[in-house]
Design a protein around this motif. Sequence first.
Motif, PDB file in Angstrom:
ATOM      1  N   LEU A 177       0.810  -1.220   0.000  1.00 31.82           N
ATOM      2  CA  LEU A 177       0.000   0.000   0.000  1.00 31.82           C
ATOM      3  C   LEU A 177       0.843   1.269   0.000  1.00 31.82           C
ATOM      4  CD1 LEU A 177      -3.078  -0.697   2.298  1.00 31.82           C
ATOM      5  CD2 LEU A 177      -3.020  -0.370  -0.176  1.00 31.82           C
ATOM      6  N   ALA A 178       2.096   1.176   0.353  1.00 34.95           N
ATOM      7  CA  ALA A 178       3.005   2.326   0.303  1.00 34.95           C
ATOM      8  C   ALA A 178       4.405   1.808   0.046  1.00 34.95           C
ATOM      9  CB  ALA A 178       2.953   3.133   1.604  1.00 34.95           C
ATOM     10  N   GLY A 179       5.171   2.573  -0.715  1.00 33.42           N
ATOM     11  CA  GLY A 179       6.518   2.139  -1.050  1.00 33.42           C
ATOM     12  C   GLY A 179       7.490   3.301  -1.034  1.00 33.42           C
ATOM     13  N   PRO A 180       8.756   3.043  -0.815  1.00 33.00           N
ATOM     14  CA  PRO A 180       9.745   4.129  -0.752  1.00 33.00           C
ATOM     15  C   PRO A 180       9.908   4.869  -2.071  1.00 33.00           C
ATOM     16  CG  PRO A 180      10.821   1.974  -0.756  1.00 33.00           C
ATOM     17  CD  PRO A 180       9.365   1.722  -0.579  1.00 33.00           C
ATOM     18  N   LEU A 181       9.761   4.171  -3.193  1.00 30.45           N
ATOM     19  CA  LEU A 181       9.890   4.860  -4.480  1.00 30.45           C
ATOM     20  C   LEU A 181       8.798   5.906  -4.654  1.00 30.45           C
ATOM     21  CD1 LEU A 181      11.246   5.176  -7.213  1.00 30.45           C
ATOM     22  CD2 LEU A 181       9.784   3.335  -8.089  1.00 30.45           C
ATOM     23  N   GLY A 182       7.574   5.554  -4.240  1.00 33.94           N
ATOM     24  CA  GLY A 182       6.486   6.518  -4.336  1.00 33.94           C
ATOM     25  C   GLY A 182       6.703   7.715  -3.434  1.00 33.94           C
ATOM     26  N   VAL A 183       7.207   7.478  -2.229  1.00 31.73           N
ATOM     27  CA  VAL A 183       7.490   8.581  -1.313  1.00 31.73           C
ATOM     28  C   VAL A 183       8.550   9.509  -1.899  1.00 31.73           C
ATOM     29  CG1 VAL A 183       8.382   9.179   0.972  1.00 31.73           C
ATOM     30  CG2 VAL A 183       6.803   7.255   0.712  1.00 31.73           C
ATOM     31  N   PHE A 184       9.608   8.940  -2.426  1.00 30.77           N
ATOM     32  CA  PHE A 184      10.682   9.746  -3.015  1.00 30.77           C
ATOM     33  C   PHE A 184      10.173  10.534  -4.218  1.00 30.77           C
ATOM     34  CE2 PHE A 184      14.035  10.038  -6.267  1.00 30.77           C
ATOM     35  CZ  PHE A 184      14.925  10.863  -5.606  1.00 30.77           C
ATOM     36  N   LEU A 185       9.414   9.884  -5.082  1.00 31.15           N
ATOM     37  CA  LEU A 185       8.903  10.532  -6.289  1.00 31.15           C
ATOM     38  C   LEU A 185       8.009  11.716  -5.931  1.00 31.15           C
ATOM     39  CD1 LEU A 185       8.645  10.307  -9.440  1.00 31.15           C
ATOM     40  CD2 LEU A 185       6.587   8.984  -9.025  1.00 31.15           C
ATOM     41  N   MET A 186       7.070  11.505  -5.010  1.00 29.18           N
ATOM     42  CA  MET A 186       6.150  12.567  -4.638  1.00 29.18           C
ATOM     43  C   MET A 186       6.856  13.690  -3.872  1.00 29.18           C
ATOM     44  SD  MET A 186       3.333  11.759  -6.020  1.00 29.18           S
ATOM     45  CE  MET A 186       2.377  13.081  -5.293  1.00 29.18           C
ATOM     46  N   ARG A 187       7.822  13.336  -3.029  1.00 31.29           N
ATOM     47  CA  ARG A 187       8.540  14.376  -2.293  1.00 31.29           C
ATOM     48  C   ARG A 187       9.283  15.300  -3.240  1.00 31.29           C
ATOM     49  NH1 ARG A 187      13.713  15.473  -0.974  1.00 31.29           N
ATOM     50  NH2 ARG A 187      14.073  16.674   0.962  1.00 31.29           N
ATOM     51  N   GLN A 188       9.955  14.725  -4.237  1.00 25.94           N
ATOM     52  CA  GLN A 188      10.700  15.549  -5.177  1.00 25.94           C
ATOM     53  C   GLN A 188       9.779  16.515  -5.917  1.00 25.94           C
ATOM     54  OE1 GLN A 188      13.593  14.618  -3.594  1.00 25.94           O
ATOM     55  NE2 GLN A 188      14.415  15.272  -5.554  1.00 25.94           N
ATOM     56  N   PHE A 189       8.581  16.083  -6.203  1.00 30.38           N
ATOM     57  CA  PHE A 189       7.650  16.954  -6.910  1.00 30.38           C
ATOM     58  C   PHE A 189       7.068  18.016  -5.975  1.00 30.38           C
ATOM     59  CE2 PHE A 189       3.911  18.346  -9.132  1.00 30.38           C
ATOM     60  CZ  PHE A 189       4.254  18.267 -10.464  1.00 30.38           C
ATOM     61  N   ILE A 190       6.676  17.612  -4.768  1.00 27.96           N
ATOM     62  CA  ILE A 190       6.065  18.550  -3.831  1.00 27.96           C
ATOM     63  C   ILE A 190       7.062  19.614  -3.396  1.00 27.96           C
ATOM     64  CG2 ILE A 190       5.016  18.725  -1.534  1.00 27.96           C
ATOM     65  CD1 ILE A 190       3.767  16.003  -1.980  1.00 27.96           C
TER      66      ILE A 190
END
Length: 297
Positions: free
Chosen positions: A169-182
């Motif tokens: 339901l959550a993964g580190p790649l998604g966190v990194f990707l969204m953080r870079q954009f936000i």
Amino acid sequence: MATITPPVVPAVPSPTSTRAPRRRRPVSWSRGATYLALTIGLILTLMPFLWMLLGSFKTQGELLQRPITWWPEQATLDNYSRWLTQLDYGQFFVNSVVVALVVVVGNIVFCSMVAYALAKLEFPGKKVLFALVLLTLMVPGVVTLVPMFVLVANMGLVNTYPALILPFLAGPLGVFLMRQFIMGVPDALLEAARIDGAGEFRIFLRVVLPQCGPAIATLAILTFLSSWNNFLWPLVVAQTESMYTLPVALSLYSVGSNGTYYGLLMAGSVLVVTPILILFLFLQRYFVQGITMTGLK
């Protein structure tokens, strides 16, 4: 009575009439070599998919004969018919769709929340937490397979949808990707919302998320692709045919006691790949934009 003849004014040529025709720039040797290399690469990339598509309409005997044939000599739909009638393709497809969609929605929601906190909020241990997220990217999935199965088994979730969904339901790649954009969202927008009395959750929902369309589309494609093609984990936790996903069914039913049914395997592969291609065609613009704006290499 004499007539007055007006003076003749010489015609002024228009700027377009004297402009020399534009010459096409000759294609340089380096550019031509680049186009040729890209064309050859495209052909080599598409050849396996074309072979798979054409092979799905061949009989087992034609697939095994030598020399090989590209076009089916006797095209047949038996391979697709077996998938759609005898092998309960509908149930496998529904299982894959349910798991993939829930995992995609979960990653968009939870990864975006964590990314917003890491990008725009200040709290103790923020840098350490982000470093841990990056470190988990280096951990192979095989390492966590046994601990995850033990945890799921102790919770009594084996052979259920939660077992297929919850670990992803959550993964580190998604966190990194969204953080870079936000990180690229202007702080002035957030401060203006705080001055207006908006809470952090409302700021995240009404201000930040609408700015993250390309990143969300990119995350959705990557997550859907990973979940749709996931084979090892569903093979471990799905213990009955009613819970099989498409990759598991494809691997189990395309191999018999007497050998591999190549036509059935290729037809199943076409059915597995087609939804991914359709999804990418619809979201490719956002995918490319998200990759570019987040700096993901």
